[in-house]
Design a protein around this motif. Structure first.
Motif, PDB file in Angstrom:
ATOM      1  N   LEU A  17       0.861  -1.062   0.123  1.00 45.83           N
ATOM      2  CA  LEU A  17       0.169  -0.077   0.241  1.00 45.83           C
ATOM      3  C   LEU A  17       0.907   1.327  -0.065  1.00 45.83           C
ATOM      4  CD1 LEU A  17      -2.966   0.941   0.173  1.00 45.83           C
ATOM      5  CD2 LEU A  17      -2.607   0.957   2.456  1.00 45.83           C
ATOM      6  N   SER A  18       1.848   1.174   0.829  1.00 45.95           N
ATOM      7  CA  SER A  18       2.813   2.518   0.748  1.00 45.95           C
ATOM      8  C   SER A  18       3.597   2.488  -0.500  1.00 45.95           C
ATOM      9  CB  SER A  18       3.794   2.102   1.984  1.00 45.95           C
ATOM     10  OG  SER A  18       4.849   3.015   2.055  1.00 45.95           O
ATOM     11  N   SER A  19       3.962   1.400  -1.120  1.00 47.63           N
ATOM     12  CA  SER A  19       4.509   1.568  -2.532  1.00 47.63           C
ATOM     13  C   SER A  19       3.595   2.183  -3.500  1.00 47.63           C
ATOM     14  CB  SER A  19       5.046   0.211  -2.936  1.00 47.63           C
ATOM     15  OG  SER A  19       5.292   0.073  -4.236  1.00 47.63           O
ATOM     16  N   SER A  20       2.109   1.527  -3.359  1.00 44.07           N
ATOM     17  CA  SER A  20       1.267   2.269  -4.425  1.00 44.07           C
ATOM     18  C   SER A  20       0.951   3.531  -4.020  1.00 44.07           C
ATOM     19  CB  SER A  20       0.238   1.454  -4.113  1.00 44.07           C
ATOM     20  OG  SER A  20       0.078   0.032  -4.429  1.00 44.07           O
ATOM     21  N   LEU A  21       1.098   4.157  -2.947  1.00 46.11           N
ATOM     22  CA  LEU A  21       0.653   5.364  -2.354  1.00 46.11           C
ATOM     23  C   LEU A  21       1.946   6.406  -3.170  1.00 46.11           C
ATOM     24  CD1 LEU A  21      -1.447   7.001  -0.947  1.00 46.11           C
ATOM     25  CD2 LEU A  21      -0.254   6.505   0.791  1.00 46.11           C
ATOM     26  N   LYS A  22       3.017   5.783  -3.030  1.00 41.46           N
ATOM     27  CA  LYS A  22       4.356   6.485  -3.386  1.00 41.46           C
ATOM     28  C   LYS A  22       4.350   6.661  -5.051  1.00 41.46           C
ATOM     29  CE  LYS A  22       7.679   5.384   0.215  1.00 41.46           C
ATOM     30  NZ  LYS A  22       8.856   4.840   0.113  1.00 41.46           N
ATOM     31  N   VAL A  23       3.940   5.634  -5.710  1.00 36.21           N
ATOM     32  CA  VAL A  23       3.752   5.641  -7.304  1.00 36.21           C
ATOM     33  C   VAL A  23       2.485   6.777  -7.463  1.00 36.21           C
ATOM     34  CG1 VAL A  23       2.940   4.476  -9.286  1.00 36.21           C
ATOM     35  CG2 VAL A  23       4.525   3.389  -7.570  1.00 36.21           C
ATOM     36  N   LEU A  24       1.483   6.749  -6.804  1.00 34.58           N
ATOM     37  CA  LEU A  24       0.283   7.563  -6.918  1.00 34.58           C
ATOM     38  C   LEU A  24       0.890   8.765  -6.723  1.00 34.58           C
ATOM     39  CD1 LEU A  24      -2.681   7.760  -7.857  1.00 34.58           C
ATOM     40  CD2 LEU A  24      -3.075   7.373  -5.630  1.00 34.58           C
ATOM     41  N   SER A  25       1.390   9.075  -5.632  1.00 33.23           N
ATOM     42  CA  SER A  25       1.873  10.412  -5.417  1.00 33.23           C
ATOM     43  C   SER A  25       2.992  11.041  -6.277  1.00 33.23           C
ATOM     44  CB  SER A  25       2.563  10.621  -4.046  1.00 33.23           C
ATOM     45  OG  SER A  25       1.705  10.228  -2.910  1.00 33.23           O
ATOM     46  N   VAL A  26       3.658  10.310  -6.870  1.00 36.88           N
ATOM     47  CA  VAL A  26       4.760  10.485  -7.977  1.00 36.88           C
ATOM     48  C   VAL A  26       4.120  10.849  -9.253  1.00 36.88           C
ATOM     49  CG1 VAL A  26       6.564   9.888  -9.279  1.00 36.88           C
ATOM     50  CG2 VAL A  26       6.721   9.649  -6.860  1.00 36.88           C
ATOM     51  N   GLY A  27       2.971   9.971  -9.515  1.00 33.51           N
ATOM     52  CA  GLY A  27       2.238  10.167 -10.635  1.00 33.51           C
ATOM     53  C   GLY A  27       1.359  11.534 -10.687  1.00 33.51           C
ATOM     54  N   LEU A  28       0.748  11.905  -9.469  1.00 31.29           N
ATOM     55  CA  LEU A  28      -0.147  13.024  -9.087  1.00 31.29           C
ATOM     56  C   LEU A  28       0.922  14.285  -9.311  1.00 31.29           C
ATOM     57  CD1 LEU A  28      -2.496  12.230  -6.519  1.00 31.29           C
ATOM     58  CD2 LEU A  28      -3.075  12.749  -8.769  1.00 31.29           C
ATOM     59  N   ILE A  29       2.010  13.974  -8.822  1.00 29.37           N
ATOM     60  CA  ILE A  29       3.028  15.272  -9.007  1.00 29.37           C
ATOM     61  C   ILE A  29       3.495  15.524 -10.472  1.00 29.37           C
ATOM     62  CG2 ILE A  29       5.406  15.921  -8.360  1.00 29.37           C
ATOM     63  CD1 ILE A  29       4.986  14.624  -5.488  1.00 29.37           C
ATOM     64  N   PHE A  30       3.786  14.519 -11.036  1.00 31.16           N
ATOM     65  CA  PHE A  30       4.207  14.605 -12.529  1.00 31.16           C
ATOM     66  C   PHE A  30       2.873  15.164 -13.218  1.00 31.16           C
ATOM     67  CE2 PHE A  30       4.522  12.851 -16.742  1.00 31.16           C
ATOM     68  CZ  PHE A  30       5.597  13.137 -17.070  1.00 31.16           C
ATOM     69  N   LEU A  31       1.715  14.839 -13.134  1.00 30.88           N
ATOM     70  CA  LEU A  31       0.664  15.251 -13.717  1.00 30.88           C
ATOM     71  C   LEU A  31       0.367  16.728 -13.350  1.00 30.88           C
ATOM     72  CD1 LEU A  31      -1.696  14.736 -15.217  1.00 30.88           C
ATOM     73  CD2 LEU A  31      -3.063  14.008 -13.158  1.00 30.88           C
ATOM     74  N   LEU A  32       0.802  16.982 -12.176  1.00 32.23           N
ATOM     75  CA  LEU A  32       0.516  18.431 -11.670  1.00 32.23           C
ATOM     76  C   LEU A  32       1.662  19.307 -12.398  1.00 32.23           C
ATOM     77  CD1 LEU A  32      -0.898  20.690  -9.893  1.00 32.23           C
ATOM     78  CD2 LEU A  32       0.855  19.960  -8.222  1.00 32.23           C
ATOM     79  N   ILE A  33       2.835  18.819 -12.453  1.00 31.67           N
ATOM     80  CA  ILE A  33       3.972  19.475 -13.134  1.00 31.67           C
ATOM     81  C   ILE A  33       3.590  19.553 -14.873  1.00 31.67           C
ATOM     82  CG2 ILE A  33       6.238  19.451 -13.905  1.00 31.67           C
ATOM     83  CD1 ILE A  33       6.902  18.240 -10.943  1.00 31.67           C
ATOM     84  N   VAL A  34       3.029  18.421 -15.405  1.00 31.66           N
ATOM     85  CA  VAL A  34       2.804  18.826 -16.655  1.00 31.66           C
ATOM     86  C   VAL A  34       1.679  19.685 -16.874  1.00 31.66           C
ATOM     87  CG1 VAL A  34       1.709  17.328 -18.551  1.00 31.66           C
ATOM     88  CG2 VAL A  34       3.649  16.259 -17.120  1.00 31.66           C
ATOM     89  N   THR A  35       0.751  19.582 -15.955  1.00 34.76           N
ATOM     90  CA  THR A  35      -0.495  20.712 -16.390  1.00 34.76           C
ATOM     91  C   THR A  35       0.071  22.025 -15.947  1.00 34.76           C
ATOM     92  OG1 THR A  35      -1.926  18.817 -15.226  1.00 34.76           O
ATOM     93  CG2 THR A  35      -2.577  21.201 -15.080  1.00 34.76           C
ATOM     94  N   LEU A  36       0.540  22.315 -15.179  1.00 30.89           N
ATOM     95  CA  LEU A  36       1.376  23.543 -14.652  1.00 30.89           C
ATOM     96  C   LEU A  36       2.144  24.131 -15.851  1.00 30.89           C
ATOM     97  CD1 LEU A  36       2.049  23.333 -10.960  1.00 30.89           C
ATOM     98  CD2 LEU A  36       0.262  24.630 -12.297  1.00 30.89           C
TER      99      LEU A  36
END
Length: 158
Positions: free
Chosen positions: A3-22
């Protein structure tokens, strides 16, 4: 841990998505800003060009008015001089000399060949008036030509 590993991947994905959007929003905003600056520069150039045209037109109008006033004053002065000449001719204080030949009178054949009874040649009153009228017309035409030449030099050949 899974769960922690999935949460990290999800967090990194969200951060990446946020960076791409910005980044995309920044690119769109930058393009809009550049277009706005370009439009502003074009409008500024148009404004400056129009202001320059207005200044040039005002100068031309002033030059045209000055030219008209100058030529009007010169024409008025020429007409006054002609009027003074006319007055002097009418009052006989001045005479108009005309190169002319007067035929010798044959009536006094007994005279000694002199011209004792002859009077100098003079213009008739109608000829004098015609002369004055011609002088006025010449002065007007002369001023019109000067005015048009000045107009062409100052207004057309800029």
């Amino acid at each position: 841990m899974q769960l922690s590993s999935s949460l990290k991947v999800l967090s990194v994905g969200l951060i990446f998505l946020l960076i791409v959007t910005l980044s995309a929003l920044y690119a769109v905003e930058r393009k809009g800003r550049l277009l706005a600056e370009l439009e502003r520069d074009n409008v500024t150039k148009q404004r400056d060009s129009l202001l320059l045209t207005i200044v040039e037109q005002k100068e031309r109008i002033e030059s045209f008015n000055t030219l008209g006033i100058k030529n009007s004053e010169q024409l008025t002065a020429a007409k006054k001089e002609i009027d003074r000449l006319n007055d002097r001719l009418r009052s006989s204080s001045d005479r108009l000399l005309v190169k002319a030949e007067c035929p010798v009178s044959m009536s006094s054949s007994t005279s000694s060949g002199g011209m004792e009874h002859e009077s100098p040649a003079r213009l008739s009153s109608s000829a004098r008036e015609d002369y004055i009228h011609l002088r006025q017309m010449m002065a007007e035409v002369n001023q019109q030509v000067i005015y048009l030449q000045d107009y062409i030099k100052t207004q057309c050949l800029r």
